[in-house]
Design a protein around this motif. Structure first.
Motif, PDB file in Angstrom:
ATOM      1  N   ALA A  18      41.380  44.215  52.475  1.00  0.00           N
ATOM      2  CA  ALA A  18      42.112  45.135  51.600  1.00  0.00           C
ATOM      3  C   ALA A  18      43.045  44.377  50.659  1.00  0.00           C
ATOM      4  N   PHE A  19      43.756  43.383  51.181  1.00  0.00           N
ATOM      5  CA  PHE A  19      44.639  42.594  50.329  1.00  0.00           C
ATOM      6  C   PHE A  19      43.881  41.558  49.518  1.00  0.00           C
ATOM      7  N   ARG A  20      42.683  41.217  49.948  1.00  0.00           N
ATOM      8  CA  ARG A  20      41.908  40.233  49.200  1.00  0.00           C
ATOM      9  C   ARG A  20      41.315  40.848  47.938  1.00  0.00           C
ATOM     10  N   THR A  21      40.758  42.041  48.046  1.00  0.00           N
ATOM     11  CA  THR A  21      40.074  42.673  46.916  1.00  0.00           C
ATOM     12  C   THR A  21      40.721  43.969  46.462  1.00  0.00           C
ATOM     13  N   ASP A  22      41.900  44.299  47.019  1.00  0.00           N
ATOM     14  CA  ASP A  22      42.580  45.548  46.680  1.00  0.00           C
ATOM     15  C   ASP A  22      41.641  46.736  46.919  1.00  0.00           C
ATOM     16  N   SER A  23      41.062  46.763  48.113  1.00  0.00           N
ATOM     17  CA  SER A  23      40.060  47.757  48.465  1.00  0.00           C
ATOM     18  C   SER A  23      40.724  48.975  49.104  1.00  0.00           C
ATOM     19  N   SER A  24      40.540  50.136  48.501  1.00  0.00           N
ATOM     20  CA  SER A  24      41.103  51.370  49.055  1.00  0.00           C
ATOM     21  C   SER A  24      40.419  51.755  50.358  1.00  0.00           C
ATOM     22  N   PHE A  25      39.113  51.534  50.438  1.00  0.00           N
ATOM     23  CA  PHE A  25      38.375  51.889  51.649  1.00  0.00           C
ATOM     24  C   PHE A  25      38.862  51.069  52.849  1.00  0.00           C
ATOM     25  N   ASN A  26      39.090  49.796  52.640  1.00  0.00           N
ATOM     26  CA  ASN A  26      39.583  48.957  53.739  1.00  0.00           C
ATOM     27  C   ASN A  26      41.010  49.315  54.127  1.00  0.00           C
TER      28      ASN A  26
END
Length: 340
Positions: free
Chosen positions: A216-224
């Motif tokens: 989530a912090f690596r790719t700014d992923s909302s799902f993660n």
């Protein structure tokens, strides 16, 4: 008429008989033209000349200020100097920050290029760090300094250490359950469950809530982000159960620890240490859940983006697309072969 036009009678007093003039002439303390004749043939030397000291100048008093509270005027240059200095300092600070960010980006690009295996190739997995002779290789690639931005490196590193702390607590829980089993063999169920929890929670916690927060912090992923919140909230509930220590559940919490003091003081102390670690684990878990949620609100993540990422991820999966294609082909074939 004559009395108005006639001149006054001259004075009889002689002006050269004035006392000031006669006194001055009679003073022989210094040389004058009346007392010394250079053409006189006498051998008398001329009178000595004594220079008189010039009068002292009057003392000058500084002008008094009529307005003591009047501010001094230093000129336009002096007034603008502090403003210019402050602006220059701010610009220098911003320039230093930009240079640090540029150096960090350049370093990350070099590390990404060095870790790459070639165009189109993926990085080599490096976690867990297993020896070369192990038949099972690493399953994940993890490098916080490379993949995570500098803003979130601290929180991700802390979550990694927290996962290690949870794993160590489960191992200590296993030893405390073994200790109470040695004292009282009736606690065999608790020992078996402690072994199960240690083997189950260690990999599942890494995969189910640490890896999602890492990605989530690596790719700014909302799902993660949403995956982490859901799973980690359930993990916090498990932390509560661990801290309570219900008998027969395989957790050396407070209830089981206080009961073990009656059987053996040494075993009870070991189990109380485990209960203290479970309590600290619960407190840190609640704090980190709130911390990650506050950082999530500062990003552009949202529930709509999570849904879109989930749909994109599902459709991009090769197995899912193959299954959907097979299902569609079977449906079409069944429609053609159906009796009319």
């Amino acid at each position: 008429m004559s009395k108005y036009t006639s001149f006054p009678e001259p004075l009889e007093d002689n002006p050269f008989q004035d006392p000031a003039v006669t006194q001055h002439s009679s003073n022989t303390g210094y040389a004058t033209l009346d007392l010394y004749n250079p053409f006189d043939n006498t051998t008398r030397p001329p009178p000595p000349y004594e220079a008189t000291a010039p009068p002292a100048p009057p003392a000058q008093t500084p002008p008094s200020r009529t307005t003591p509270t009047e501010p001094r005027n230093y000129g336009s240059y002096n007034n603008s100097q502090p403003v210019v200095t402050a602006t220059t300092t701010e610009l220098l600070k911003k320039q230093e920050e930009l240079e640090k960010k540029a150096q960090d980006l350049e370093r990350r690009e070099r590390e990404l290029e060095s870790h790459g295996l070639g165009p189109g190739a993926s990085r080599q997995n490096n976690w867990p760090p297993l020896p070369s002779f192990c038949p099972v290789g690493p399953c994940f690639y993890q490098d916080i300094s490379v993949e995570i931005s500098q803003r979130f490196q601290r929180i991700v590193t802390f979550m990694y250490y927290f996962w290690m702390f949870c794993t160590g607590t489960l191992v200590l829980n296993l030893f405390s359950s073994l200790a109470i089993f040695c004292v009282d063999t009736a606690n065999g169920v608790g020992l078996g469950l402690a072994i199960l929890w240690c083997l189950l929670f260690t990999p599942c916690s890494f995969v189910c809530w640490y890896r999602p927060v890492y990605k989530a912090f690596r790719t700014d992923s909302s799902f993660n982000f949403f995956t982490f919140f859901f799973v980690f909230f359930a993990q916090v509930v498990v932390f509560v159960i661990m801290t309570i220590g219900i008998p027969g559940w395989g957790f050396s919490g407070w209830i089981v620890s206080l009961a073990a003091l009656k059987a053996s003081v040494g075993v009870g102390v070991i189990m109380m240490i485990t209960a203290i670690l479970f309590t600290a684990q619960l407190a840190i878990g609640v704090f980190m859940l709130k911390k990650v949620h506050s950082l999530y609100r500062q990003t552009d993540a949202s529930f709509q983006k999570a849904q879109a990422e989930f749909a994109t991820g599902v459709m991009s999966n090769q197995a899912v697309r193959q299954a959907a294609a097979n299902a569609a082909a079977n449906a079409a074939q069944g429609a053609f072969t159906a009796p009319r």
